[in-house]
Motif scaffolding. Structure first.
Motif, mmCIF file in Angstrom:
data_model
loop_
_atom_site.group_PDB
_atom_site.id
_atom_site.type_symbol
_atom_site.label_atom_id
_atom_site.label_comp_id
_atom_site.label_asym_id
_atom_site.label_seq_id
_atom_site.Cartn_x
_atom_site.Cartn_y
_atom_site.Cartn_z
ATOM 1 N N UNK A 238 7.705 -2.335 10.987
ATOM 2 C CA UNK A 238 8.878 -2.743 11.754
ATOM 3 C C UNK A 238 9.623 -3.923 11.187
ATOM 4 N N UNK A 239 9.695 -4.007 9.873
ATOM 5 C CA UNK A 239 10.435 -5.087 9.233
ATOM 6 C C UNK A 239 9.605 -6.292 8.862
ATOM 7 N N UNK A 240 8.349 -6.301 9.236
ATOM 8 C CA UNK A 240 7.459 -7.425 8.917
ATOM 9 C C UNK A 240 6.707 -7.125 7.632
ATOM 10 N N UNK A 241 6.769 -8.029 6.679
ATOM 11 C CA UNK A 241 6.132 -7.792 5.384
ATOM 12 C C UNK A 241 4.621 -7.932 5.480
ATOM 13 N N UNK B 297 -0.950 -14.968 7.654
ATOM 14 C CA UNK B 297 -1.919 -14.033 8.209
ATOM 15 C C UNK B 297 -1.388 -12.612 8.378
ATOM 16 N N UNK B 298 -0.067 -12.424 8.250
ATOM 17 C CA UNK B 298 0.476 -11.059 8.323
ATOM 18 C C UNK B 298 0.294 -10.325 7.001
ATOM 19 N N UNK B 299 -0.133 -11.025 5.953
ATOM 20 C CA UNK B 299 -0.245 -10.425 4.626
ATOM 21 C C UNK B 299 -1.646 -9.859 4.416
ATOM 22 N N UNK B 300 -1.702 -8.566 4.177
ATOM 23 C CA UNK B 300 -2.977 -7.912 3.891
ATOM 24 C C UNK B 300 -3.045 -7.392 2.465
ATOM 25 N N UNK B 301 -1.923 -7.557 1.707
ATOM 26 C CA UNK B 301 -1.878 -7.117 0.314
ATOM 27 C C UNK B 301 -1.349 -8.249 -0.571
ATOM 28 N N UNK B 302 -1.878 -8.298 -1.791
ATOM 29 C CA UNK B 302 -1.339 -9.142 -2.854
ATOM 30 C C UNK B 302 -0.834 -8.225 -3.961
ATOM 31 N N UNK B 303 0.391 -8.451 -4.419
ATOM 32 C CA UNK B 303 0.909 -7.688 -5.547
ATOM 33 C C UNK B 303 1.337 -8.687 -6.618
ATOM 34 N N UNK B 304 0.683 -8.646 -7.758
ATOM 35 C CA UNK B 304 0.935 -9.612 -8.829
ATOM 36 C C UNK B 304 1.380 -8.849 -10.068
ATOM 37 N N UNK B 305 2.618 -9.078 -10.487
ATOM 38 C CA UNK B 305 3.164 -8.391 -11.649
ATOM 39 C C UNK B 305 3.473 -9.392 -12.757
ATOM 40 N N UNK C 84 -12.657 -13.105 -5.195
ATOM 41 C CA UNK C 84 -12.795 -13.741 -3.881
ATOM 42 C C UNK C 84 -12.008 -12.976 -2.826
ATOM 43 N N UNK C 85 -10.799 -12.502 -3.180
ATOM 44 C CA UNK C 85 -9.984 -11.718 -2.240
ATOM 45 C C UNK C 85 -10.696 -10.437 -1.841
ATOM 46 N N UNK D 157 -13.124 -8.681 5.491
ATOM 47 C CA UNK D 157 -11.681 -8.781 5.707
ATOM 48 C C UNK D 157 -10.991 -8.982 4.365
ATOM 49 N N UNK D 158 -11.127 -8.010 3.466
ATOM 50 C CA UNK D 158 -10.579 -8.200 2.116
ATOM 51 C C UNK D 158 -9.055 -8.218 2.100
ATOM 52 N N UNK D 159 -8.500 -8.970 1.181
ATOM 53 C CA UNK D 159 -7.087 -8.859 0.840
ATOM 54 C C UNK D 159 -7.004 -7.868 -0.330
ATOM 55 N N UNK D 160 -6.294 -6.761 -0.139
ATOM 56 C CA UNK D 160 -6.203 -5.727 -1.170
ATOM 57 C C UNK D 160 -5.166 -6.142 -2.220
#
Length: 378
Positions: free
Chosen positions: A57-60, A169-177, A201-202, A213-216
Motif C-alpha cells: 500500500x505504498x509503504x516501502x 522496522x518496516x524494512x524486511x529486505x536489503x538490496x545492495x547494488x 548477521x542479517x 527474524x532475518x533481513x533478506x
C-alpha cells in the motif's frame, strides 16, 4: 537448459527474486547476483523496491543502496570564498529517516578508519557533512573518498536496522547494488569482507524473543573480484556461526532488450572472464552476432587476465600456444593495433568484414588452445 530461466521483463524477474527470498518451504536468506555493467542492475533494484510498495500500500519494505543513493549527496564548493566546502544531504529522502536519532558518527568512523585517512563532522541541523585531514579543515575529498564515506554511512544505517531501530522496522529486505566504484583491489577485498560479515548477521538475525527474524538480502555487482570474495565469505563455514542459506546467479541480457536470463551458478562463483568469452562468441556469430571495434579491447583484456593467471604480464604468452607462426605474428599485430583507441561503447562502430574474420579466427584459436569451457548462456 538446467539452471537457466528467461524473463520477459524486470517485473517478472523481480517476482522470481522475491519468491526465492520468501519461499516458506525452502527459505533463502541471501541472493548473490553477478551482472555486467549496463545489464540493468540499478533499474532492477528500483523495480524490486517498487514491487514492495505495490504490495504494501505504498509503504516501502526495502532499504536499498544503488547509484541513486550516491546522488543524495551533493557538494557545496564555496565558489565565492573557495575555502569552506561541504557535502549536503538531501533531507527530503526517506533514506535519512531518523538519521538525527541514530547516533551514527561513531559507527561510521569505525568503518571509515579501515579504508581512508580523513575525518568528518555531520551537522544534523543543517544537513551537511564537512571533512578534515590533519590540520586542514573543510576540505574537498576525492570522488572515490566520497563514495567510501557514503558507503560507510549506509553500513552504519544497516547496523541500526539489524539492531531493531524504530526508524527502519518496516524494512524486511536489503538490496545492495555495486557498493563502491573506483576501488583498488586491496580495498575491494576489505569492503567485501566487512559487508559479508554484516550480511551473515542479517541472515541469522533474531527478534527480542529469540525467534528468527532475518533481513533478506540481494547483493548485485559487476566487479568480479568483489563478487568472488563475497561468494567465498558467505559460502564458507564460520566457527560458531550458522550456515547462510543463499543462491548465486549470473544475470544476462543477451539481446540488449527488456528480456533477461538468470543462470544459477551453483557452488562456485561465475567467473567474469569466462562469461565475457561467452559474450564474445555470441557477438562473433556470423549470422546473428554483431562485432564492434571495442570487442578487440575485450578480447585483449581476457588474454591479459589469462596470462596473469599463469604469472605473466603479456598476452604473447597466450599467442605462443598457437602452433602457426604466421598466425601468431598476425594476431599479435592485430591485438596491438585494434585494441587501442577511443572506442565508444555507447556509440559503437561496427568492424569491417576483414577485421570480423580476423577477430573470429583469434577468438576461435584462443578458446581452443586453452580449452575454455565456455557456458551456453545464450
Amino acid at each position: 537448459m538446467s539452471g537457466v530461466r528467461k524473463y520477459k521483463s524486470l517485473r517478472t524477474l523481480v517476482t522470481r527474486l522475491r519468491d526465492d527470498l520468501s519461499n516458506p518451504t525452502k527459505p533463502t536468506s541471501l541472493l548473490l547476483v553477478y551482472a555486467y555493467n549496463r545489464t540493468g542492475k540499478t533499474r532492477l533494484s528500483m523495480e524490486f523496491k517498487d514491487a514492495g510498495k505495490r504490495k504494501n500500500g505504498g509503504r516501502s519494505d526495502t532499504l536499498y543502496f544503488n547509484a541513486y543513493t550516491e546522488d543524495l549527496f551533493i557538494w557545496e564548493n564555496d565558489l565565492e570564498g573557495d575555502a569552506a566546502r561541504h557535502l549536503r544531504l538531501n533531507s527530503d529522502s526517506n533514506f535519512f529517516n531518523g538519521l538525527k536519532d541514530l547516533a551514527l558518527d561513531k559507527t561510521i568512523a569505525g568503518y571509515l578508519s579501515r579504508y581512508a585517512d580523513f575525518e568528518f563532522d555531520i551537522d544534523y541541523e543543517e544537513w551537511k557533512v564537512s571533512f578534515r585531514k590533519g590540520d586542514a579543515e573543510d576540505i574537498k575529498i576525492s570522488r572515490g573518498e566520497q563514495n567510501i564515506f557514503v558507503w560507510c554511512l549506509f553500513m552504519a544505517i544497516c547496523e541500526r536496522l539489524l539492531d531493531g531501530h524504530t526508524s527502519y522496522q518496516s524494512r524486511s529486505f536489503l538490496y545492495i547494488d555495486d557498493p563502491i566504484s573506483s576501488l583498488d583491489d586491496n580495498n575491494a577485498v576489505s569492503v567485501a569482507c566487512d559487508l559479508a560479515a554484516l550480511l551473515r548477521r542479517a541472515a541469522s538475525r533474531k527478534d527480542s524473543n529469540g525467534a528468527a527474524a532475518p533481513i533478506k538480502v540481494i547483493f548485485s555487482s559487476h566487479h568480479s573480484l568483489f563478487f568472488n570474495v563475497m561468494c567465498n565469505e558467505i559460502g564458507r563455514a564460520k566457527e560458531d556461526q550458522p550456515k547462510v542459506a543463499h543462491k548465486r546467479y549470473f544475470l544476462h541480457r543477451p539481446n540488449g532488450d527488456d528480456s533477461y536470463i538468470l543462470r544459477t551458478t551453483e557452488d562456485t562463483p561465475f567467473f567474469h572472464h569466462v562469461a565475457t568469452l561467452a559474450e564474445l562468441q555470441r557477438a562473433s556469430d556470423p549470422t546473428e552476432g554483431k562485432l564492434y571495434t571495442f570487442h578487440f579491447n575485450a578480447l585483449r583484456s581476457i588474454m591479459e587476465k589469462t596470462a596473469s593467471f599463469f604469472g605473466l604480464a603479456v598476452i604473447s604468452f597466450c599467442l605462443k600456444a598457437i602452433n602457426n607462426e604466421e598466425d601468431r605474428a598476425l594476431y599479435n599485430r592485430a591485438l596491438n593495433l585494434l585494441s587501442h583507441g577511443e572506442y565508444a561503447i555507447h556509440e559503437p562502430t561496427e568492424m569491417g568484414e576483414d577485421n570480423k574474420d580476423l577477430f573470429r579466427r583469434i577468438l576461435r584459436d584462443f578458446v581452443h588452445e586453452f580449452e575454455f569451457n565456455v557456458p551456453d548462456i545464450v
